[in-house]
Write an enzyme that holds these catalytic residues in place. Structure first.
Site, PDB file in Angstrom:
ATOM      1  N   GLY A 160       0.854  -1.196   0.000  1.00 50.23           N
ATOM      2  CA  GLY A 160       0.000   0.000   0.000  1.00 50.23           C
ATOM      3  C   GLY A 160       0.878   1.230   0.000  1.00 50.23           C
ATOM      4  O   GLY A 160       2.085   1.146   0.246  1.00 50.23           O
ATOM      5  N   GLY A 186       2.810   3.693   1.325  1.00 49.80           N
ATOM      6  CA  GLY A 186       3.375   3.896   2.655  1.00 49.80           C
ATOM      7  C   GLY A 186       3.914   5.304   2.853  1.00 49.80           C
ATOM      8  O   GLY A 186       4.213   5.707   3.976  1.00 49.80           O
ATOM      9  N   ARG A 187       4.058   6.008   1.739  1.00 52.22           N
ATOM     10  CA  ARG A 187       4.599   7.372   1.866  1.00 52.22           C
ATOM     11  C   ARG A 187       4.104   8.264   0.735  1.00 52.22           C
ATOM     12  O   ARG A 187       4.766   9.217   0.351  1.00 52.22           O
ATOM     13  CB  ARG A 187       6.117   7.322   1.856  1.00 52.22           C
ATOM     14  CG  ARG A 187       6.658   6.578   0.637  1.00 52.22           C
ATOM     15  CD  ARG A 187       8.094   6.819   0.496  1.00 52.22           C
ATOM     16  NE  ARG A 187       8.635   6.036  -0.599  1.00 52.22           N
ATOM     17  CZ  ARG A 187       9.851   6.174  -1.028  1.00 52.22           C
ATOM     18  NH1 ARG A 187      10.639   7.047  -0.470  1.00 52.22           N
ATOM     19  NH2 ARG A 187      10.287   5.441  -2.011  1.00 52.22           N
ATOM     20  N   LYS A 192       4.613  12.206  -3.258  1.00 55.67           N
ATOM     21  CA  LYS A 192       5.450  11.055  -2.857  1.00 55.67           C
ATOM     22  C   LYS A 192       6.497  11.544  -1.865  1.00 55.67           C
ATOM     23  O   LYS A 192       7.237  12.475  -2.170  1.00 55.67           O
ATOM     24  CB  LYS A 192       6.118  10.468  -4.104  1.00 55.67           C
ATOM     25  CG  LYS A 192       7.012   9.265  -3.846  1.00 55.67           C
ATOM     26  CD  LYS A 192       7.394   8.587  -5.156  1.00 55.67           C
ATOM     27  CE  LYS A 192       8.269   7.371  -4.939  1.00 55.67           C
ATOM     28  NZ  LYS A 192       8.608   6.711  -6.205  1.00 55.67           N
ATOM     29  N   ASP A 233       9.340   5.200   7.418  1.00 59.43           N
ATOM     30  CA  ASP A 233       9.144   6.555   7.939  1.00 59.43           C
ATOM     31  C   ASP A 233       8.249   7.471   7.092  1.00 59.43           C
ATOM     32  O   ASP A 233       7.991   8.620   7.480  1.00 59.43           O
ATOM     33  CB  ASP A 233      10.505   7.227   8.151  1.00 59.43           C
ATOM     34  CG  ASP A 233      11.315   7.311   6.854  1.00 59.43           C
ATOM     35  OD1 ASP A 233      10.740   7.050   5.768  1.00 59.43           O
ATOM     36  OD2 ASP A 233      12.512   7.617   6.921  1.00 59.43           O
ATOM     37  N   GLY A 234       7.815   7.000   5.938  1.00 58.42           N
ATOM     38  CA  GLY A 234       6.909   7.815   5.129  1.00 58.42           C
ATOM     39  C   GLY A 234       7.584   8.925   4.336  1.00 58.42           C
ATOM     40  O   GLY A 234       6.925   9.741   3.698  1.00 58.42           O
ATOM     41  N   ARG A 279      -2.369  -0.600  -9.747  1.00 58.77           N
ATOM     42  CA  ARG A 279      -1.222  -1.481 -10.006  1.00 58.77           C
ATOM     43  C   ARG A 279      -1.709  -2.913 -10.152  1.00 58.77           C
ATOM     44  O   ARG A 279      -2.831  -3.237  -9.744  1.00 58.77           O
ATOM     45  CB  ARG A 279      -0.261  -1.402  -8.809  1.00 58.77           C
ATOM     46  CG  ARG A 279       0.232   0.006  -8.538  1.00 58.77           C
ATOM     47  CD  ARG A 279       0.592   0.200  -7.063  1.00 58.77           C
ATOM     48  NE  ARG A 279       0.831   1.613  -6.761  1.00 58.77           N
ATOM     49  CZ  ARG A 279       2.007   2.219  -6.858  1.00 58.77           C
ATOM     50  NH1 ARG A 279       3.070   1.516  -7.205  1.00 58.77           N
ATOM     51  NH2 ARG A 279       2.141   3.493  -6.606  1.00 58.77           N
ATOM     52  N   ASP A 336       3.824  -4.618  -7.533  1.00 61.56           N
ATOM     53  CA  ASP A 336       3.314  -3.327  -7.046  1.00 61.56           C
ATOM     54  C   ASP A 336       3.906  -2.169  -7.830  1.00 61.56           C
ATOM     55  O   ASP A 336       3.467  -1.031  -7.681  1.00 61.56           O
ATOM     56  CB  ASP A 336       3.600  -3.145  -5.548  1.00 61.56           C
ATOM     57  CG  ASP A 336       5.088  -3.210  -5.232  1.00 61.56           C
ATOM     58  OD1 ASP A 336       5.724  -4.199  -5.593  1.00 61.56           O
ATOM     59  OD2 ASP A 336       5.605  -2.256  -4.617  1.00 61.56           O
ATOM     60  N   ASN A 337       4.904  -2.442  -8.654  1.00 62.44           N
ATOM     61  CA  ASN A 337       5.528  -1.378  -9.434  1.00 62.44           C
ATOM     62  C   ASN A 337       5.152  -1.458 -10.911  1.00 62.44           C
ATOM     63  O   ASN A 337       5.842  -0.911 -11.765  1.00 62.44           O
ATOM     64  CB  ASN A 337       7.051  -1.442  -9.278  1.00 62.44           C
ATOM     65  CG  ASN A 337       7.475  -1.128  -7.846  1.00 62.44           C
ATOM     66  OD1 ASN A 337       6.753  -0.467  -7.110  1.00 62.44           O
ATOM     67  ND2 ASN A 337       8.628  -1.614  -7.450  1.00 62.44           N
TER      68      ASN A 337
END
Ligand code: AMP
Ligand code: MG
Length: 492
Positions: free
Chosen positions: A95, A97-98, A118, A130-131, A188, A257-258
């Site tokens: 998901g 994440g950042r 992003k 850490d995002g 994706r 996911d990419n």
């Protein structure tokens, strides 16, 4: 944080939020985390203009606050998307994440594109991370994605990069940055895997229907709409991967996911372009097994497509066995389509505009020579395009001379003019690509010295890779050969 009042001078944002109308299983509504002292370091004004955004306003403090995640533009509804996919072959819940999707900009041309930040802070999908994103990697994505666009290859784009004024620790201390990314969508393969794995069939169907409406309206009317969806996604991947192979692009992390359903190149991490031609080329330090080596990309694309296709099984046919057969037949099409696209592209790179059955061996012959003599991929085609075979380091090799004669003979069997053939080559062989050492040089200067002039110059010559301008000559040379091969890091 600025008040909403201060946001009234709008750049031309025209948001819709159709993704947020999917079942809430697919996302978490969450705002970016504000940052202390943002600064705009790069703006893509021409891209902004195509999105209906005013350049002057994009340079204002209000827009800076938007790019930093400190201010939510009117009409935006920030959310993080859920997905779950295969990373180096292993299935994981993932998901955004950042990243935060602000919404979909409806452009003056009637297009709908995602606007996503992003590096904009943690989300419920951040896990232990850490995002945040570093300045170097965000500028790198900017350069690479804009270079891909200029090469005519479907890709996400980069609208702006801001520094956050905050630093964080990875391997070393990094300056925080946020990239504003523009994409046809961020759906994706892994979004479908998430629905298939954790959702109901209704949720999966909602995603498939949404994707059909958004990306493949012509397939939406097919008798078996979900099979048509699969076929369209296959067709776009077959085009995309052929494009990558033709320019020598190594994505580096082809995890599911990419990979975007839209067929755009997405998630520029440790990607790089080939110098010397070698199918085994791997740049990423993380790819220790060579899973995503240059020459493996078509095979991996088929593997990824199979994972995507499997998610559609409940929608394809009431009978599982027949559904599985539909998938097998569709996936078999990928290799054929990919090969046909690649051959067409390679013929063009060699100035060939009608087919002969021996073309394939002529092409493979050249690739083998390049591999044997470690010839530079881009510059070999460049030299042939400029009619200067003496510029390739293979020129004094007998086997290259023999190949060259065969090629000349092949060209002389064509009906059209030599000029036509030559133009075809110029249109398909870039004079320059983002050379690894040039990209590094630009990033070092920007990140370490705060000097963006080197990057600006690089971006300028990359804007028209087919220009063959005198300004580009300097940028065409590969790096000096060193003992250590070029390495890229996922430390994004
Ligand atoms: P990537 O390898 O960049 O494609 O990222 C894989 C997954 O890790 C995605 O779900 C990302 O959102 C997540 N991710 C990567 N870096 C970070 C980070 N610094 N903080 C939170 N999530 C991250
Ligand atoms: Mg990713």
């Amino acid at each position: 944080m600025m008040s909403d009042k201060q946001a009234k001078k709008d750049a031309g944002w025209n948001f819709d939020n159709s993704y947020s109308r999917l079942p809430n299983f697919f996302y978490s509504k969450i705002n970016p985390t504000p940052v202390s002292s943002p600064r705009l370091v790069k703006l893509n004004a021409p891209l902004g203009a195509t999105l209906g955004l005013d350049e002057e306003v994009l340079q204002s403090s209000e827009s800076l606050a938007i790019f930093a995640g400190n201010l939510i533009p009117g009409g935006a509804l920030p959310l993080a998307q859920a997905y779950a996919g295969h990373q180096f072959g292993t299935f994981n819940m993932l998901g955004d994440g950042r990243t935060h999707l602000l919404g979909e900009q409806l452009t003056p041309q009637g297009e709908r594109v995602d606007i996503q930040l992003k590096g904009s802070g943690k989300t419920p999908y951040s896990r232990y991370l850490d995002g945040r994103a570093g300045l170097g990697p965000m500028l790198r994505e900017y350069i690479m994605s804009e270079a891909m666009f200029a090469l005519g290859i479907p890709t996400t784009r980069s609208l702006a990069v801001v520094t956050t004024g905050e630093s964080f620790l990875r391997d070393t201390e990094q300056q925080g940055a946020i990239l504003t990314r523009v994409a046809a969508s961020h759906i994706r393969f892994a979004t479908f895997q998430y629905a298939s794995h954790f959702g109901t069939v209704d949720e999966l169907q909602a995603l498939a229907d949404y994707t059909l409406t958004r990306h493949f309206p012509e397939a939406d009317v097919a008798e078996n709409r979900y099979l048509a969806l699969l076929q369209e996604v296959i067709t776009r991947q077959a085009q995309l991967i052929a494009n990558w192979q033709l320019v020598g692009f190594v994505h580096g992390v082809m995890n599911t996911d990419n990979i975007a359903i839209s067929g755009e190149t997405i998630d520029y991490g440790p990607c790089a372009f080939l110098d010397a031609y070698d199918p085994a080329t791997v740049f990423s330090t993380r790819d220790t097994e060579g899973r995503y080596a240059f020459g493996k990309q078509p095979e991996i694309a088929a593997w990824n497509l199979t994972r995507f296709a499997e998610t559609l099984l409940p929608l394809l046919h009431d009978d599982q066995k027949q559904g599985a057969q539909l998938i097998a037949d569709a996936i078999a099409q990928f290799s054929e389509q990919y090969r046909a696209n690649w051959l067409t592209g390679m013929r063009s790179k060699l100035g060939i505009f009608h087919e002969e059955s021996e073309d394939e061996s002529l092409i493979e012959g050249l690739l083998l020579l390049m591999q044997t003599y470690r010839a530079d991929y881009t510059n070999t085609f460049r030299a042939l395009t400029l009619d200067k075979p003496e510029d390739t380091l293979m020129y004094d090799k007998l086997d290259f001379r023999q190949w060259f004669e065969l090629w000349q003979a092949r060209l002389s069997r064509q009906q059209g003019t030599k000029a036509y053939s030559h133009q075809l080559m110029r249109n398909h062989n870039p004079a320059i690509i983002p050379r690894n050492h040039r990209v590094e040089e630009a990033l070092t200067s920007a990140v370490n010295q705060g000097d963006y002039r080197v990057m600006e110059r690089l971006l300028r010559v990359l804007t028209n890779p087919f220009a063959y301008s005198s300004e580009q000559v300097d940028y065409a040379s590969p790096a000096e050969l060193t003992a250590c091969p070029y390495r890229t890091f996922c430390g994004t």
